[in-house]
Design a protein around this motif. Structure first.
Motif, PDB file in Angstrom:
ATOM      1  N   VAL A 213      -2.729  11.861 -16.410  1.00  0.00           N
ATOM      2  CA  VAL A 213      -1.332  11.458 -16.081  1.00  0.00           C
ATOM      3  C   VAL A 213      -1.898  10.064 -15.438  1.00  0.00           C
ATOM      4  N   MET A 214      -1.204   8.854 -15.761  1.00  0.00           N
ATOM      5  CA  MET A 214      -1.495   7.592 -15.231  1.00  0.00           C
ATOM      6  C   MET A 214      -1.135   7.584 -13.903  1.00  0.00           C
ATOM      7  N   THR A 215      -2.047   7.119 -12.989  1.00  0.00           N
ATOM      8  CA  THR A 215      -2.162   6.939 -11.628  1.00  0.00           C
ATOM      9  C   THR A 215      -1.388   8.105 -11.132  1.00  0.00           C
TER      10      THR A 215
ATOM     11  N   SER B 109      -9.469  -1.760  -8.340  1.00  0.00           N
ATOM     12  CA  SER B 109      -8.379  -1.846  -9.275  1.00  0.00           C
ATOM     13  C   SER B 109      -8.140  -0.168  -9.402  1.00  0.00           C
ATOM     14  N   TYR B 110      -7.841   0.357 -10.639  1.00  0.00           N
ATOM     15  CA  TYR B 110      -7.685   1.827 -10.856  1.00  0.00           C
ATOM     16  C   TYR B 110      -8.748   2.577  -9.820  1.00  0.00           C
ATOM     17  N   GLU B 111      -9.921   2.044  -9.873  1.00  0.00           N
ATOM     18  CA  GLU B 111     -10.917   2.629  -8.837  1.00  0.00           C
ATOM     19  C   GLU B 111     -10.538   2.618  -7.573  1.00  0.00           C
TER      20      GLU B 111
ATOM     21  N   ALA C  25      -7.031  -2.823  -5.230  1.00  0.00           N
ATOM     22  CA  ALA C  25      -6.292  -1.494  -5.464  1.00  0.00           C
ATOM     23  C   ALA C  25      -4.959  -1.724  -6.157  1.00  0.00           C
ATOM     24  N   MET C  26      -4.507  -1.034  -7.028  1.00  0.00           N
ATOM     25  CA  MET C  26      -3.414  -0.620  -7.626  1.00  0.00           C
ATOM     26  C   MET C  26      -2.607   0.178  -6.646  1.00  0.00           C
ATOM     27  N   VAL C  27      -1.644  -0.424  -6.040  1.00  0.00           N
ATOM     28  CA  VAL C  27      -0.829   0.360  -4.959  1.00  0.00           C
ATOM     29  C   VAL C  27       0.663   0.428  -5.555  1.00  0.00           C
TER      30      VAL C  27
ATOM     31  N   ASP D 107       2.076  -5.430  -8.430  1.00  0.00           N
ATOM     32  CA  ASP D 107       0.733  -5.338  -9.019  1.00  0.00           C
ATOM     33  C   ASP D 107       0.750  -5.141 -10.685  1.00  0.00           C
ATOM     34  N   ASP D 108       0.297  -4.027 -11.307  1.00  0.00           N
ATOM     35  CA  ASP D 108      -0.160  -4.172 -12.830  1.00  0.00           C
ATOM     36  C   ASP D 108       1.167  -4.226 -13.611  1.00  0.00           C
ATOM     37  N   TRP D 109       2.060  -3.268 -13.381  1.00  0.00           N
ATOM     38  CA  TRP D 109       3.139  -3.207 -14.478  1.00  0.00           C
ATOM     39  C   TRP D 109       4.194  -4.214 -14.348  1.00  0.00           C
ATOM     40  N   PHE D 110       4.760  -4.635 -13.192  1.00  0.00           N
ATOM     41  CA  PHE D 110       6.051  -5.466 -12.771  1.00  0.00           C
ATOM     42  C   PHE D 110       5.530  -6.396 -11.803  1.00  0.00           C
TER      43      PHE D 110
HETATM   44  N1  PG9 Z   1      -5.481  -3.698 -13.077  1.00  0.00           N
HETATM   45  C1  PG9 Z   1      -6.186  -2.340 -13.880  1.00  0.00           C
HETATM   46  C2  PG9 Z   1      -4.925  -1.359 -13.717  1.00  0.00           C
HETATM   47  C3  PG9 Z   1      -4.891  -0.384 -12.559  1.00  0.00           C
HETATM   48  C4  PG9 Z   1      -4.007   0.509 -12.676  1.00  0.00           C
HETATM   49  C5  PG9 Z   1      -3.304   0.833 -13.677  1.00  0.00           C
HETATM   50  C6  PG9 Z   1      -3.437   0.114 -14.850  1.00  0.00           C
HETATM   51  C7  PG9 Z   1      -4.201  -1.024 -14.814  1.00  0.00           C
HETATM   52  C8  PG9 Z   1      -7.459  -2.168 -13.580  1.00  0.00           C
HETATM   53  O1  PG9 Z   1      -8.228  -3.079 -13.597  1.00  0.00           O
HETATM   54  O2  PG9 Z   1      -7.812  -0.873 -13.409  1.00  0.00           O
END
Ligand code: PG9
Length: 633
Positions: free
Chosen positions: A118-120, A162-164, A187-189, A195-198
């Motif tokens: 499941v994504m994030t 990022s995701y990590e 970090a994606m928060v 952050d990444d989507w919008f």
């Molecule tokens: N920014 C990327 C990302 C993180 C989380 C969700 C989707 C994309 C990444 O570089 O991992």
């Protein structure tokens, strides 16, 4: 006797037709490390693929763990080499030099790991009714590692970008007692806020290719081949994000459906925002949030989590921030330059060696000294120097040092003097442009090559001067500065604008205009460097959760934060602001008439609109700058 000493040895003759495949090759073990691959069981029985790299002969060594959706086996194998330094990622150099055990693990459902992906993956709660998440998976992994890796001293750190970085923050929600320190990087928060989507409700089109690559297979799949060299054309011809997804079958992917079902900042996004989650948790583990000032993917999250956790840092000894002059994840590579910008040496290596590693050692290596880390370590662009600061930001709405507005003025000027005259002068004092969705403003020079890393990674520092004289971009420029202006925080946009449509996007860019000539680097003469730039979708001006149409022709106020910056506009430079209504194809186009869900906009929905930006006494558009004294620390 003498002649026999010089006789060549005679080799036995191998029959020419002996098969050449079949003999067993036994490679000598020249490695300075041992690599083990294990499947670590989680509390629900699912096993996660984990690579453990141990320096040969290690004893009582700390463990550094990264949990990834990006293929643990590959992350632990940059090159085939007998040297651990060459085998692990570039950014792991100081970990190797300090004798760490390095662990990479695939998150559940990706690559070698069992389970579903499941994504994030949301934390257990309203969005996740299972018994597992990235909080429990981190806990179970750390528990296993300290009990099953004989070479460890039982102390574990987590680090990743990022995701990590997202998975590092997840581990902090309920940390295992052996987790002694954490470094979430870029970090994606919060996928909706910035952050990444919008960003502020405007959708980032490359997300769709990412979903094809990440979620159409357990391993890595292909991103769609657009078949058009200039991706600006490709996206423009196809239309909305929904049409783009449909064209490549990406609309069938479940995460695409989730995105399209939640265009606004509803509970789906709010419940997942990690800064909000962490603000409610006790702060136990020393944490250093790392971010690049020009992070083109997750420029919002690191500051937001730092701020949220700062409220929990009662003794001011657990929550740290580090800002470098980097792109997304740039901390892990060479930081000598970014695009046209040159820095004072390899700033990323400087950070890893002088700041990050001593901080990690303090908490992870037995007997290591106190690293004396400053609460905030930041590279100041403009002056090109590292700084130790006591807090971040140095100026803000609620700080002791307040924001200082710089105003849009008549004649395309920008200055610290507010427009004067009667409040009802608004009607007279505006600039206008026609925003045409058929000709959106490109976010980088065409041909747009989003998929070219050399374009994508440094794009936030690309020269903005090429947009200043487009007829659908407004540009306001100050006089050359007589004294330096230092900003340290997030500039706030306070825009008064009207549209002839019923929805509109507002892109606002704060720019450092270099002097006409820069003798030390001639190509920088007149360069327009984006210092803080972002987009805001007008329908969300009153509420992120409940969008409303914009009354056509009415002056409305749009207030939003630009990304943080630690920058000095030097004497002789000028400050500029650009305003426009598209940033394509990074962001999907606003149809400019109100439709309930822009993902599903039809080609017929896209309309030209006339945008007016006001600079009158009662409608004084400004950027409120986080100006701090030059010597403030
Ligand atoms: N920014 C990327 C990302 C993180 C989380 C969700 C989707 C994309 C990444 O570089 O991992």
């Amino acid at each position: 006797v003498i002649s026999s000493l010089f006789a060549a040895p005679v080799l036995a003759q191998t029959p020419p037709m002996t098969p050449d495949i079949g003999a067993k090759l036994v490679m000598p073990d020249l490695n300075d490390y041992v690599k083990r691959v294990v499947m670590i069981p989680m509390r629900d029985g699912v096993k996660l693929y984990t690579v453990i790299v141990v320096p040969k002969g290690a004893q009582k060594a700390p463990i550094m763990l990264t949990r990834t959706p990006y293929n643990a086996a590959r992350r632990a194998q940059r090159a085939a080499s007998p040297s651990m330094l060459a085998t692990l990622p570039q950014g792991d150099d100081t970990l190797v030099e300090n004798g760490y055990i390095r662990v990479f693990q695939d998150v559940r459902g990706k690559h070698g790991s069992e389970g579903d992906y499941v994504m994030t993956r949301p934390v257990r709660g309203p969005l996740n009714h299972t018994k597992v998440d990235n909080v429990t998976d981190a806990w179970d992994t750390i528990d296993w590692l300290v009990k099953n890796v004989p070479e460890t001293n039982g102390k574990v750190g987590m680090l990743g970008s990022s995701y990590e970085g997202h998975t590092v923050l997840m581990a902090l929600v309920d940390p295992h007692p052996a987790l002694k320190v954490a470094i979430p990087m870029s970090a994606m928060v919060d996928g909706w806020r910035g952050d990444d989507w919008f960003h502020n409700g405007a959708f980032r089109m490359p997300s769709l290719s990412y979903l094809a690559w990440q979620t159409s297979a357990r391993g890595s799949a292909e991103a769609p081949a657009l078949g058009v060299y200039d991706e600006y054309d490709a996206y423009l011809r196809i239309g909305s994000a929904g049409d783009f997804a449909k064209k490549f079958g990406i609309d069938k992917l479940t995460y695409t459906k989730k995105l399209f079902e939640h265009p606004a900042y509803d509970s789906y996004w709010q419940e997942q925002a990690l800064d909000k989650i962490l603000a409610k948790r006790p702060l136990i583990v020393p944490t250093m949030h790392v971010v690049g000032q020009w992070d083109q993917e997750d420029i919002y999250g690191p500051y937001a989590t730092y701020a949220a956790m700062e409220g929990r840092d009662k003794r001011n000894n657990l929550n740290y921030l580090a800002i470098g002059p980097w792109r997304h994840s740039g901390v892990n590579y060479d930081g000598s330059s970014l695009g046209a910008l040159k820095f004072d040496g390899d700033t990323a290596r400087q950070f890893r060696e002088k700041v990050m590693q001593p901080f990690l050692n303090q908490y992870l290596k037995d007997g290591a000294p106190d690293a004396n880390t400053a609460p905030v370590v930041s590279y100041q662009s403009g002056t090109n120097q590292w700084q130790r600061l006591q807090q971040w930001p140095l100026a803000c709405e609620t700080c002791d040092t307040k924001l200082t507005p710089i105003y849009l003025q008549d004649g395309s000027r920008l200055g610290f003097a507010a427009p004067s005259g009667a409040a009802d002068a608004a009607e007279g004092a505006f600039d206008e442009y026609v925003a045409d969705p058929a000709k959106p403003v490109p976010f980088v020079a065409r041909p747009v090559r989003l998929t070219d890393a050399d374009v994508w990674k440094p794009w936030l520092v690309s020269d903005q001067r090429g947009y200043a004289d487009r007829t659908d971009v407004l540009s306001y420029v100050s006089e050359p500065l007589k004294t330096a202006v230092r900003i340290a925080g997030a500039p706030m946009v306070n825009l008064f604008a009207a549209t002839s449509g019923t929805d509109a996007d507002w892109v606002v860019k704060l720019i450092d205009v270099y002097p006409d000539e820069v003798p030390s680097q001639p190509a920088m003469g007149g360069y327009q460097l984006g210092v803080a730039m972002d987009i805001f979708r007008g329908r969300y001006r009153d509420s992120f959760e409940h969008p409303t149409p914009i009354p056509a022709g009415k002056v409305e106020r749009y207030r939003f934060a630009l990304p943080n910056a630690n920058h000095v506009f030097l004497p002789g430079h000028r400050i500029a602001v650009q305003v426009q209504s598209s940033w394509f194809p990074l962001y999907d186009r606003n149809p400019q008439i109100y439709v309930p869900n822009i993902f599903l906009a039809d080609p017929g929905h896209y309309r030209k609109a006339t945008q007016r930006v006001y600079h009158a006494a009662g409608a004084a558009s400004a950027i409120e700058l986080p100006i701090a004294p030059l010597d403030a620390r």
